[in-house]
Design an enzyme around this catalytic site. Structure first.
Site, PDB file in Angstrom:
ATOM      1  N   SER A   1       0.817  -1.213   0.000  1.00 37.82           N
ATOM      2  CA  SER A   1       0.000   0.000   0.000  1.00 37.82           C
ATOM      3  C   SER A   1       0.851   1.262   0.000  1.00 37.82           C
ATOM      4  CB  SER A   1      -0.925   0.017   1.225  1.00 37.82           C
ATOM      5  OG  SER A   1      -0.173  -0.030   2.425  1.00 37.82           O
ATOM      6  N   ASN A  56      -1.865  -1.943  13.295  1.00 36.40           N
ATOM      7  CA  ASN A  56      -3.315  -1.761  13.369  1.00 36.40           C
ATOM      8  C   ASN A  56      -3.686  -0.425  14.012  1.00 36.40           C
ATOM      9  OD1 ASN A  56      -3.241  -4.334  12.383  1.00 36.40           O
ATOM     10  ND2 ASN A  56      -4.263  -5.304  14.120  1.00 36.40           N
ATOM     11  N   THR A 100     -40.405  25.947 -10.927  1.00 34.73           N
ATOM     12  CA  THR A 100     -40.641  24.672 -10.264  1.00 34.73           C
ATOM     13  C   THR A 100     -41.058  23.686 -11.358  1.00 34.73           C
ATOM     14  OG1 THR A 100     -42.981  25.109  -9.825  1.00 34.73           O
ATOM     15  CG2 THR A 100     -41.412  25.799  -8.138  1.00 34.73           C
ATOM     16  N   HIS A 101     -40.628  22.466 -11.243  1.00 40.88           N
ATOM     17  CA  HIS A 101     -40.877  21.456 -12.284  1.00 40.88           C
ATOM     18  C   HIS A 101     -40.341  21.913 -13.650  1.00 40.88           C
ATOM     19  CE1 HIS A 101     -43.635  19.490  -9.450  1.00 40.88           C
ATOM     20  NE2 HIS A 101     -44.091  20.701  -9.210  1.00 40.88           N
ATOM     21  N   SER A 135     -15.495  22.430 -29.520  1.00 42.41           N
ATOM     22  CA  SER A 135     -15.791  21.183 -30.204  1.00 42.41           C
ATOM     23  C   SER A 135     -14.693  20.894 -31.211  1.00 42.41           C
ATOM     24  CB  SER A 135     -17.143  21.293 -30.926  1.00 42.41           C
ATOM     25  OG  SER A 135     -17.305  20.250 -31.865  1.00 42.41           O
ATOM     26  N   LYS A 180     -18.969  26.156 -31.092  1.00 40.43           N
ATOM     27  CA  LYS A 180     -19.340  25.614 -29.778  1.00 40.43           C
ATOM     28  C   LYS A 180     -18.497  26.179 -28.643  1.00 40.43           C
ATOM     29  CE  LYS A 180     -21.949  22.978 -28.877  1.00 40.43           C
ATOM     30  NZ  LYS A 180     -21.824  21.519 -28.869  1.00 40.43           N
ATOM     31  N   GLU A 196     -20.347  20.532 -16.352  1.00 39.61           N
ATOM     32  CA  GLU A 196     -20.758  19.150 -16.605  1.00 39.61           C
ATOM     33  C   GLU A 196     -19.919  18.171 -15.789  1.00 39.61           C
ATOM     34  OE1 GLU A 196     -20.442  18.859 -20.817  1.00 39.61           O
ATOM     35  OE2 GLU A 196     -22.148  20.186 -21.190  1.00 39.61           O
ATOM     36  N   TYR A 226      -9.219  -5.842  13.387  1.00 37.34           N
ATOM     37  CA  TYR A 226      -8.648  -5.379  12.126  1.00 37.34           C
ATOM     38  C   TYR A 226      -8.655  -6.510  11.102  1.00 37.34           C
ATOM     39  CZ  TYR A 226      -5.614  -3.396   8.598  1.00 37.34           C
ATOM     40  OH  TYR A 226      -5.122  -2.932   7.404  1.00 37.34           O
ATOM     41  N   GLN A 280      -7.600  -1.832   4.465  1.00 34.44           N
ATOM     42  CA  GLN A 280      -6.625  -1.124   3.646  1.00 34.44           C
ATOM     43  C   GLN A 280      -7.297  -0.427   2.466  1.00 34.44           C
ATOM     44  OE1 GLN A 280      -2.591  -2.784   2.905  1.00 34.44           O
ATOM     45  NE2 GLN A 280      -3.217  -2.878   0.759  1.00 34.44           N
TER      46      GLN A 280
END
Length: 541
Positions: free
Chosen positions: A108, A195, A240-241, A360, A366, A373, A400, A405
């Site tokens: 690790s 541990n 709304t909606h 783009s 674009k 996003e 443990y 890990q």
């Protein structure tokens, strides 16, 4: 003499001379066998079962082999001494070396070396604690602390050299310490287990990360509040909606997202004390056999308290789950903010800065809001991390287990993602440009239908009745294909005679907005209070 590696190839992929057995009737097994010797000389050959038997007789490196269908397993008998690293070298519990694949699977250090500073801090505190308990002398404690500080300097300067056998950050630091101070380095781990060591490191790292994130959130909240104040006079459509609802202030919309982030900051601040408890001194699971003062350790490391049960201490990862769940919700709020801006940008109500947009590869015109996003996309991945690690925990017995890990990578990635997203969101807010004219274009008189109902309420008509009356006015405007604000007083009075000449004052967006004067509303004074409260809150983080 340093190991064996091989691959099996199906007969169809071999040359004709390789795929033919010289002894008919005997099963043919094709091998590419690589002997990793000091000369790195590779020997490739093809043989049938009897050849493998003769190879075993000739080579001292092969202890046993077995055939399992198309798979051949070869066990080496003379794995090199020390192949398990400094902790588990030859002469201890294990006789043989570790499979190289297992070493890679088990290690690790490649990711937990991010905790090098916390690991050294914990070791310095532990050296002081075992000195206080009389396990090492003052001179030995000074020697250990001096050595650990040198290791710390190497990490800080980027000069720490990782070695084969450095399984994790703990063994790497201990190995280097022993190289620097000699055998006294072996006394540092007295009564301590990896541990409780890793639990300590992870808690220290997480608390530091959470406090840093609070500072980042303060910057974002301040930026959002200041931007809202700068644009407090800009009106926009509220939805709304995703349907036109009522007019609001642009700053009121922005502060709605800041309110959610303020709750996130409150939640993060609330989970820090639960993470900031010291498990060091719990040993592997049963506690410390040398009377180490755990409260001393907690004070040395800046923890608020010690964990109450040693068994729970080494396997408790609630603080990791809490952060993962927290970052899921916080990124959900940023995702909602991003989605709103994506839509508003599409409607030309706000313009994104070039710094947070891309183009783009095909269409020259674009300008895509990729930053937004990606902010929206991160939330789903965050939820996966939180659910995934919680599922890992649900079946674990006390105490443990190596499964734990697997907390590091999602934790580290979550922290990195949160900090990146907060920085991006701050940049987007500071550089975006509202377009007041376009925002006003999105307003429509039908959004004032509730104000029309409220007009009659102020004349004593029950709201349920005025709701129907206003609805009838909306229907009339639709049926006559006109805007509701162009209906004449005569047309309105045919629906309800209680409409008077002053009803025409209803069709004013600014008046409508300013009527919403309760706490949290969209009138200017109310929004200004939200801004002031947010700025004051940010200063506390």
């Amino acid at each position: 003499d340093e190991g064996l590696a091989f691959s099996h190839r199906p007969l169809s992929s071999q040359r004709p001379e390789e795929g033919r057995s010289q002894q008919r009737g005997k099963p043919t097994t094709s091998l590419c066998l690589l002997l990793l010797r000091p000369t790195n000389r590779a020997i490739s050959f093809t043989h049938h079962t009897s050849s493998l038997e003769s190879f075993q007789k000739r080579s001292s490196s092969v202890q046993t082999y077995s055939l399992h269908g198309n798979r051949i397993i070869i066990m080496a008998s003379n794995a090199p001494s020390g192949a398990r690293g400094g902790l588990f070298g030859a002469g201890g519990r294990f006789r043989g070396g570790t499979d190289p694949i297992m070493e890679k699977f088990n290690e690790s250090l490649s990711f937990d070396k991010r905790m090098w500073a916390q690991d050294i801090r914990g070791s310095i505190a532990y050296a002081k604690a075992i000195n206080k308990a009389g396990i090492i002398t003052d001179a030995e404690a000074a020697q250990l602390i001096s050595g650990l500080e040198k290791v710390q300097s190497e990490w800080a300067a980027g000069k720490f050299l990782e070695r084969p056998g450095d399984e994790d950050i703990h063994t790497a630091n201990e190995r280097r310490l022993t190289e620097l101070v000699g055998s006294v380095g072996g006394k540092l781990h007295t009564g301590r287990s990896r541990n409780d060591q890793v639990a300590t490191d992870t808690r220290l790292w997480t608390v530091e990360a959470e406090r840093d994130i609070l500072k980042d959130m303060a910057v974002l909240l301040q930026a959002g509040a200041e931007f809202a104040e700068k644009n407090i006079d800009v009106l926009m459509a509220g939805y709304t909606h995703l349907q036109p609802a009522q007019p609001i202030r642009f700053s009121h919309w922005l502060m709605s997202h800041m309110s959610a982030l303020m709750r996130d900051a409150e939640r993060l601040r609330e989970i820090i004390p639960r993470a900031n408890r010291c498990p060091l001194g719990s040993g592997a699971l049963a506690g410390n056999a040398f009377g180490v003062d755990r409260e001393f350790l907690a004070a040395e490391l800046g923890f608020d308290a010690v964990t109450p049960n040693s068994l729970d201490s080494v396997c408790d990862r609630d603080f990791v789950v809490e952060f993962l769940m927290w970052h899921t919700l916080m990124l959900t709020h940023l995702s909602q903010f991003a989605e709103d801006l994506i839509i508003t940008n599409m409607l030309k109500g706000v313009e994104m800065d070039d710094a947070y947009a891309t183009g783009s590869s095909l269409m020259p015109q674009k300008k895509n809001p990729d930053a937004l996003e990606l902010l929206r996309g991160k939330a789903g991945i965050a939820l996966g991390k939180a659910v995934g690690f919680t599922a890992t925990l649900k079946g674990l017995p006390r105490a443990y287990n190596k499964d734990l890990q697997e907390d590091k990578i999602p934790l580290f990635e979550a922290v990195d993602t949160v900090k990146d997203c907060l920085a991006i969101a701050t940049g987007v807010i500071c550089t975006m440009r509202p377009q007041p004219k376009n925002l006003m274009k999105a307003l429509c008189p039908e959004m004032l239908a509730t104000d029309l109902a409220d007009y009659l309420v102020r004349k004593g008509v029950p709201f349920r009745e005025t709701h129907h009356i206003s609805g009838a006015c909306v229907r009339l405007a639709e049926e006559t294909d006109v805007s509701i604000d162009t209906l004449t007083l005569e047309q309105l009075q045919k629906i309800d005679s209680r409409f008077e000449e002053d009803v025409m004052k209803v069709w004013d967006y600014e008046v409508s907005v300013e009527r919403k004067s309760s706490i949290g509303g969209t009138c200017k004074a109310s929004v200004q209070k939200q801004i002031d409260d947010c700025l004051a809150f940010a200063k506390t983080l």
